[in-house]
Design a protein around this motif. Structure first.
Motif, PDB file in Angstrom:
ATOM      1  N   LYS A  57      10.312   4.869   7.171  1.00  0.00           N
ATOM      2  CA  LYS A  57       9.448   4.057   8.034  1.00  0.00           C
ATOM      3  C   LYS A  57       8.015   4.566   7.957  1.00  0.00           C
ATOM      4  O   LYS A  57       7.066   3.800   7.839  1.00  0.00           O
ATOM      5  CB  LYS A  57       9.951   4.123   9.478  1.00  0.00           C
ATOM      6  N   GLU A  58       7.864   5.878   7.995  1.00  0.00           N
ATOM      7  CA  GLU A  58       6.536   6.492   7.984  1.00  0.00           C
ATOM      8  C   GLU A  58       5.775   6.161   6.693  1.00  0.00           C
ATOM      9  O   GLU A  58       4.614   5.763   6.724  1.00  0.00           O
ATOM     10  CB  GLU A  58       6.682   8.002   8.140  1.00  0.00           C
ATOM     11  N   ALA A  59       6.444   6.315   5.544  1.00  0.00           N
ATOM     12  CA  ALA A  59       5.800   6.035   4.259  1.00  0.00           C
ATOM     13  C   ALA A  59       5.491   4.548   4.113  1.00  0.00           C
ATOM     14  O   ALA A  59       4.426   4.167   3.629  1.00  0.00           O
ATOM     15  CB  ALA A  59       6.684   6.502   3.111  1.00  0.00           C
ATOM     16  N   THR A  60       6.402   3.698   4.544  1.00  0.00           N
ATOM     17  CA  THR A  60       6.211   2.250   4.452  1.00  0.00           C
ATOM     18  C   THR A  60       5.016   1.812   5.292  1.00  0.00           C
ATOM     19  O   THR A  60       4.157   1.062   4.831  1.00  0.00           O
ATOM     20  CB  THR A  60       7.485   1.504   4.892  1.00  0.00           C
ATOM     21  N   GLU A  61       4.936   2.303   6.528  1.00  0.00           N
ATOM     22  CA  GLU A  61       3.820   1.925   7.402  1.00  0.00           C
ATOM     23  C   GLU A  61       2.499   2.469   6.875  1.00  0.00           C
ATOM     24  O   GLU A  61       1.475   1.802   6.955  1.00  0.00           O
ATOM     25  CB  GLU A  61       4.089   2.399   8.826  1.00  0.00           C
ATOM     26  N   SER A  62       2.513   3.664   6.330  1.00  0.00           N
ATOM     27  CA  SER A  62       1.304   4.255   5.769  1.00  0.00           C
ATOM     28  C   SER A  62       0.775   3.408   4.619  1.00  0.00           C
ATOM     29  O   SER A  62      -0.426   3.146   4.524  1.00  0.00           O
ATOM     30  CB  SER A  62       1.585   5.675   5.304  1.00  0.00           C
ATOM     31  N   LEU A  63       1.664   2.982   3.735  1.00  0.00           N
ATOM     32  CA  LEU A  63       1.248   2.144   2.606  1.00  0.00           C
ATOM     33  C   LEU A  63       0.737   0.779   3.068  1.00  0.00           C
ATOM     34  O   LEU A  63      -0.215   0.243   2.515  1.00  0.00           O
ATOM     35  CB  LEU A  63       2.398   1.981   1.620  1.00  0.00           C
ATOM     36  N   LYS A  64       1.369   0.207   4.097  1.00  0.00           N
ATOM     37  CA  LYS A  64       0.907  -1.074   4.630  1.00  0.00           C
ATOM     38  C   LYS A  64      -0.490  -0.916   5.233  1.00  0.00           C
ATOM     39  O   LYS A  64      -1.343  -1.771   5.045  1.00  0.00           O
ATOM     40  CB  LYS A  64       1.885  -1.604   5.688  1.00  0.00           C
ATOM     41  N   ASN A  65      -0.704   0.167   5.959  1.00  0.00           N
ATOM     42  CA  ASN A  65      -2.006   0.401   6.586  1.00  0.00           C
ATOM     43  C   ASN A  65      -3.110   0.593   5.561  1.00  0.00           C
ATOM     44  O   ASN A  65      -4.276   0.326   5.823  1.00  0.00           O
ATOM     45  CB  ASN A  65      -1.950   1.600   7.531  1.00  0.00           C
ATOM     46  N   ASN A  66      -2.757   1.095   4.378  1.00  0.00           N
ATOM     47  CA  ASN A  66      -3.730   1.309   3.307  1.00  0.00           C
ATOM     48  C   ASN A  66      -3.750   0.170   2.290  1.00  0.00           C
ATOM     49  O   ASN A  66      -4.281   0.309   1.194  1.00  0.00           O
ATOM     50  CB  ASN A  66      -3.455   2.648   2.611  1.00  0.00           C
ATOM     51  N   ASN A  67      -3.123  -0.954   2.655  1.00  0.00           N
ATOM     52  CA  ASN A  67      -3.119  -2.183   1.852  1.00  0.00           C
ATOM     53  C   ASN A  67      -2.470  -2.036   0.478  1.00  0.00           C
ATOM     54  O   ASN A  67      -2.858  -2.707  -0.463  1.00  0.00           O
ATOM     55  CB  ASN A  67      -4.549  -2.732   1.703  1.00  0.00           C
ATOM     56  N   TYR A  68      -1.464  -1.180   0.368  1.00  0.00           N
ATOM     57  CA  TYR A  68      -0.711  -1.068  -0.889  1.00  0.00           C
ATOM     58  C   TYR A  68       0.478  -2.018  -0.890  1.00  0.00           C
ATOM     59  O   TYR A  68       1.017  -2.325  -1.937  1.00  0.00           O
ATOM     60  CB  TYR A  68      -0.213   0.363  -1.108  1.00  0.00           C
ATOM     61  N   LEU A  69       0.898  -2.452   0.282  1.00  0.00           N
ATOM     62  CA  LEU A  69       2.011  -3.386   0.402  1.00  0.00           C
ATOM     63  C   LEU A  69       1.506  -4.672   1.027  1.00  0.00           C
ATOM     64  O   LEU A  69       0.514  -4.697   1.733  1.00  0.00           O
ATOM     65  CB  LEU A  69       3.127  -2.811   1.286  1.00  0.00           C
ATOM     66  N   ASP A  70       2.252  -5.770   0.788  1.00  0.00           N
ATOM     67  CA  ASP A  70       1.893  -7.070   1.373  1.00  0.00           C
ATOM     68  C   ASP A  70       1.995  -7.027   2.877  1.00  0.00           C
ATOM     69  O   ASP A  70       2.835  -6.465   3.467  1.00  0.00           O
ATOM     70  CB  ASP A  70       2.824  -8.167   0.846  1.00  0.00           C
TER      71      ASP A  70
END
Length: 75
Positions: free
Chosen positions: A62-75
């Motif tokens: 969850k932590e890694a997924t949210e971090s990537l979303k916050n940095n616009n790496y994920l849709d």
């Protein structure tokens, strides 16, 4: 000290139980992919056009997924 850890663990468990086909996620080891299939304990991630990996649901972070979303790496 235990209370925040228990809360964080519950959030992780809830996050993993709610993943569904089409979600973009990251694993604790850094693999990023889109969920193409969900079984009881295993998910299949599409990491490239025709590349699929099976990983345990518990490996999704969850932590890694949210971090990537916050940095616009994920849709």
């Amino acid at each position: 000290f235990l209370r925040p850890q228990i809360k964080k663990q519950k959030e992780q468990t809830d996050f993993v139980s709610q993943v569904k086909k089409g979600d973009q996620v990251a694993t604790g080891s850094g693999i990023i992919g889109r969920i193409s299939k969900v079984d009881q304990e295993v998910v299949e991630l599409q990491v490239d056009g025709k590349t699929f990996l099976k990983v345990l649901k518990s490996a999704i972070s969850k932590e890694a997924t949210e971090s990537l979303k916050n940095n616009n790496y994920l849709d």
